[in-house]
Motif scaffolding. Structure first.
Motif, mmCIF file in Angstrom:
data_model
loop_
_atom_site.group_PDB
_atom_site.id
_atom_site.type_symbol
_atom_site.label_atom_id
_atom_site.label_comp_id
_atom_site.label_asym_id
_atom_site.label_seq_id
_atom_site.Cartn_x
_atom_site.Cartn_y
_atom_site.Cartn_z
ATOM 1 N N LEU A 1 0.044 -1.361 -0.282
ATOM 2 C CA LEU A 1 -0.286 -0.308 -0.067
ATOM 3 C C LEU A 1 0.863 1.426 -0.230
ATOM 4 N N ARG A 2 2.254 1.323 0.680
ATOM 5 C CA ARG A 2 2.979 3.039 0.891
ATOM 6 C C ARG A 2 3.466 2.720 -0.679
ATOM 7 N N GLN A 3 3.860 1.828 -1.351
ATOM 8 C CA GLN A 3 4.215 2.088 -3.189
ATOM 9 C C GLN A 3 3.699 2.566 -3.556
ATOM 10 N N HIS A 4 1.963 1.751 -3.639
ATOM 11 C CA HIS A 4 1.802 1.990 -5.059
ATOM 12 C C HIS A 4 0.327 3.019 -4.145
ATOM 13 N N GLY A 5 -0.299 3.367 -5.863
ATOM 14 C CA GLY A 5 -1.958 3.553 -5.419
ATOM 15 C C GLY A 5 -2.700 3.391 -5.544
ATOM 16 N N PRO A 6 -3.686 3.158 -5.830
ATOM 17 C CA PRO A 6 -4.689 2.636 -5.306
ATOM 18 C C PRO A 6 -5.573 1.361 -6.064
ATOM 19 N N PHE A 7 -4.809 1.557 -7.462
ATOM 20 C CA PHE A 7 -5.132 0.711 -8.201
ATOM 21 C C PHE A 7 -4.517 -0.259 -8.282
ATOM 22 N N VAL A 8 -3.314 -0.214 -8.614
ATOM 23 C CA VAL A 8 -2.309 -1.285 -8.362
ATOM 24 C C VAL A 8 -2.078 -1.799 -6.810
ATOM 25 N N ALA A 9 -2.394 -1.088 -5.918
ATOM 26 C CA ALA A 9 -2.207 -1.776 -4.682
ATOM 27 C C ALA A 9 -3.401 -2.756 -4.629
ATOM 28 N N THR A 10 -4.336 -2.507 -5.192
ATOM 29 C CA THR A 10 -5.767 -3.396 -4.966
ATOM 30 C C THR A 10 -5.385 -4.455 -5.855
ATOM 31 N N LEU A 11 -5.038 -4.257 -7.332
ATOM 32 C CA LEU A 11 -5.220 -4.944 -7.869
ATOM 33 C C LEU A 11 -3.714 -6.123 -7.769
ATOM 34 N N ILE A 12 -2.728 -5.745 -7.136
ATOM 35 C CA ILE A 12 -1.803 -7.118 -6.402
ATOM 36 C C ILE A 12 -2.059 -7.628 -5.179
ATOM 37 N N THR A 13 -2.201 -6.404 -4.486
ATOM 38 C CA THR A 13 -3.333 -7.139 -3.159
ATOM 39 C C THR A 13 -4.547 -8.133 -3.428
ATOM 40 N N PHE A 14 -5.256 -8.043 -4.386
ATOM 41 C CA PHE A 14 -6.838 -8.873 -4.071
ATOM 42 C C PHE A 14 -6.344 -10.087 -5.317
ATOM 43 N N PHE A 15 -5.078 -10.134 -5.594
ATOM 44 C CA PHE A 15 -5.195 -11.330 -6.710
ATOM 45 C C PHE A 15 -4.000 -12.368 -5.686
ATOM 46 N N LEU A 16 -3.428 -11.826 -4.709
ATOM 47 C CA LEU A 16 -2.950 -11.891 -3.860
ATOM 48 C C LEU A 16 -3.293 -13.017 -2.795
ATOM 49 N N ALA A 17 -4.131 -11.881 -2.411
ATOM 50 C CA ALA A 17 -5.215 -12.990 -1.462
ATOM 51 C C ALA A 17 -6.239 -13.518 -1.856
ATOM 52 N N GLU A 18 -6.602 -13.675 -3.200
ATOM 53 C CA GLU A 18 -7.311 -14.472 -3.402
ATOM 54 C C GLU A 18 -6.792 -15.852 -3.375
ATOM 55 N N MET A 19 -5.142 -16.046 -3.700
ATOM 56 C CA MET A 19 -4.724 -17.538 -4.076
ATOM 57 C C MET A 19 -5.361 -18.342 -2.608
ATOM 58 N N GLY A 20 -5.819 -19.234 -3.392
ATOM 59 C CA GLY A 20 -5.835 -20.369 -2.364
ATOM 60 C C GLY A 20 -7.280 -19.854 -0.703
ATOM 61 N N ASP A 21 -8.204 -19.198 -1.586
ATOM 62 C CA ASP A 21 -9.066 -18.242 -0.475
ATOM 63 C C ASP A 21 -10.435 -19.773 -1.020
ATOM 64 N N LYS A 22 -10.740 -19.206 0.062
ATOM 65 C CA LYS A 22 -12.535 -20.305 -0.700
ATOM 66 C C LYS A 22 -13.727 -19.822 -1.293
ATOM 67 N N THR A 23 -13.140 -18.623 -2.255
ATOM 68 C CA THR A 23 -13.593 -18.014 -2.422
ATOM 69 C C THR A 23 -12.865 -18.464 -4.833
ATOM 70 N N GLN A 24 -12.108 -18.637 -5.005
ATOM 71 C CA GLN A 24 -11.413 -18.975 -5.540
ATOM 72 C C GLN A 24 -11.097 -20.884 -5.761
ATOM 73 N N ILE A 25 -11.182 -21.874 -4.649
ATOM 74 C CA ILE A 25 -11.369 -22.757 -4.649
ATOM 75 C C ILE A 25 -12.788 -23.170 -5.103
ATOM 76 N N ALA A 26 -13.469 -22.370 -4.357
ATOM 77 C CA ALA A 26 -15.173 -21.977 -4.792
ATOM 78 C C ALA A 26 -15.264 -22.308 -6.825
ATOM 79 N N THR A 27 -14.390 -21.365 -7.250
ATOM 80 C CA THR A 27 -14.434 -20.576 -8.965
ATOM 81 C C THR A 27 -13.830 -22.207 -9.253
ATOM 82 N N VAL A 28 -13.492 -23.266 -8.801
ATOM 83 C CA VAL A 28 -12.213 -23.970 -9.571
ATOM 84 C C VAL A 28 -14.023 -25.751 -8.814
#
Length: 195
Positions: free
Chosen positions: A99-126
């Motif tokens: 969050l400190r290094q990037h603006g809202p779009f890039v920070a969100t894009l990176i953190t959301f993609f990584l946070a979804e890895m192995g998450d319930k909703t990702q497993i549900a999507t599979v």
């Protein structure tokens, strides 16, 4: 075909309430106070993540017979139903450096993609992509479900996720996965010649 869109939308919207990515959306909204770059970041990160998960689910579905896949889906949906009853926690310290290094779009894009890895909703999507034949509809549905749960949090950054009846919402989501497990189990029993 519409079932491939609407069921994933509802399942993921329910599963996402109180999830760590919803807490992340709240953190991003409070930090940046610029909702549209955050919403676009959530949408693009979710599309990318869920498309990969959906492609994996479709591929796995091609490896097994219909009966075997139905039994695997039954067990998977039941496991996610139990997992839904365990609330997620957000590790704010690990997200803060991005969050400190990037603006809202890039920070969100990176953190959301990584946070979804192995998450319930990702497993549900599979699992949903393995169950439904229309991959793009499943991915659009899971992405729409993610947005339905997260956009209100972003737009009303002052509204805390703790104000929602999370225990009830998690139980309803778990119940939805139990219903999917029962349905998949019924299909598995039929395909196996047990009923």
């Amino acid at each position: 075909m519409l079932e491939s869109l609407f069921v994933p939308t509802g399942i993921v919207a329910l599963a996402e309430i109180g999830d760590k990515t919803q807490l992340l959306a709240l953190l991003l909204a409070a930090r940046f106070r610029r909702p549209w770059p955050i919403i676009w970041g959530i949408a693009l990160a979710t599309l990318a993540n869920h498309f990969a998960a959906g492609a994996l689910g479709s591929w796995v579905a091609s490896l097994f017979s219909a009966a075997t896949l139905a039994w695997i889906l039954t067990a998977s949906f039941a496991a996610v139903a139990a997992w839904m009853l365990v609330p997620d926690q957000l590790d704010a310290d690990s997200e803060e450096s991005i969050l400190r290094q990037h603006g809202p779009f890039v920070a969100t894009l990176i953190t959301f993609f990584l946070a979804e890895m192995g998450d319930k909703t990702q497993i549900a999507t599979v699992m949903l992509a393995a169950q439904y034949p229309h991959l793009l509809m499943v991915v659009l549905g899971t992405t729409l479900g993610m947005l339905l749960a997260n956009v209100p949090v972003v737009l009303a950054g002052h509204f805390s996720a703790e104000r929602l009846p999370l225990t009830l919402i998690h139980r309803v989501a778990a119940g939805a996965f139990v219903l999917l497990a029962l349905y998949a189990g019924w299909q598995a029993a039929q395909l196996s010649g047990l009923v």
